[in-house]
Design an enzyme around this catalytic site. Structure first.
Site, mmCIF file in Angstrom:
data_model
loop_
_atom_site.group_PDB
_atom_site.id
_atom_site.type_symbol
_atom_site.label_atom_id
_atom_site.label_comp_id
_atom_site.label_asym_id
_atom_site.label_seq_id
_atom_site.Cartn_x
_atom_site.Cartn_y
_atom_site.Cartn_z
ATOM 1 C CB SER A 10 2.326 -34.774 0.295
ATOM 2 O OG SER A 10 0.942 -34.960 0.559
ATOM 3 C CE1 TYR A 68 1.680 -29.569 -0.645
ATOM 4 C CE2 TYR A 68 0.401 -31.605 -0.616
ATOM 5 C CZ TYR A 68 1.353 -30.778 -0.053
ATOM 6 O OH TYR A 68 1.974 -31.154 1.112
#
Length: 263
Positions: free
Chosen positions: A144, A157
């Site tokens: 990401s 995350y």
């Protein structure tokens, strides 16, 4: 991988039941590569069946949790028995747990690390051993852009994705010269995970807010003025997995429409 650009052998895609993982599996199958779809969600069986019917490629569904090394090892064995040697691994399985650092639970932190980081460790080692022994293969981890840019409310995350990036690069160094290992870092992509962040997941008007950004949360918008489609990420994975990128390893390709301004 042959000189004509075709990936020889088979591909294994984790997190393949839906979203980016399903799109990556479809990209491999459309290119004529047999695909093993791994997920802990039973929907993966239906996804594999539909993909086999639409593409004509051989597929197999594997029910396993990437957080558990024994389950991953067994799934890799099943994949190779069914489809032959794995030439390409796409680590796509991931979960999202949001919340302020001071409020996020220890379980949420641990869960993110277990799937997003340890899952890449488990699959990378299980498949990497086989690729290294065969002196051929390519591994692509979908991380990401949050791995390199701070995001409010996404510490668990972001940290787990940063760990996945670092591990994949180290794996690429240790498995060279035979196996290439690279990373794709998506930005906002139209998936169920993205929509879970919206007040109403079915309200497409939220796309405009994603594109515009949120300065109150220190989040820039998307210069290309569109949210990514899962196929945009899948195309990047297919490129890094295939022979067209034969001299690329230990690299991260950000696919976010410019949201992180090239940082």
């Amino acid at each position: 991988m042959d000189a004509a650009g075709q990936i020889t052998g088979s591909a294994l895609v984790t997190g393949a039941a839906r979203g980016i993982g399903a799109a990556v599996a479809e990209a491999f199958a459309t290119a004529g590569t047999p695909v093993a779809l791994l997920d802990r969600d039973e929907l993966v069986v239906e996804t594999a069946e539909k993909l086999r019917a639409s593409s004509g490629a051989a597929t197999v569904a594997l029910l396993a949790d990437v957080a558990h090394p024994d389950a991953v090892e067994k799934a890799v064995e099943q994949a190779e028995r069914a489809l032959g040697p794995i030439s390409a691994l796409a680590n796509v399985a991931g979960i999202l747990r949001t919340g302020a650092i001071l409020d996020l639970s220890d379980v949420d932190w641990a869960d993110c690390l277990a799937v997003n980081a340890t899952g890449v460790w488990n699959a990378g080692r299980a498949v990497g051993r086989r690729m290294h022994a065969r002196r051929s293969g390519s591994i692509v981890t979908v991380a990401s852009n949050a791995a390199s840019i701070p995001r409010a409310g996404m510490a668990a995350y972001a940290a787990s994705k940063a760990a996945a990036v670092a591990f994949t690069r180290c794996l690429g160094l240790e498995l060279a010269p035979y196996v290439r290992c690279n990373v794709v870092c998506p930005g906002s992509t139209d998936t169920a995970m993205q929509r879970s962040l919206w007040p109403n997941p079915d309200d497409d008007s939220n796309v405009e807010q994603v594109i515009t950004g949120d300065l109150a949360r220190y989040r820039l918008g998307i210069p290309l003025r569109r949210i990514a489609d899962p196929r945009d990420i899948a195309d990047a994975v297919l490129f890094l997995a295939g022979p067209a990128s034969r001299h690329i390893t230990m690299q991260s390709l950000t696919v976010d429409g410019g949201a992180t301004l090239g940082a």
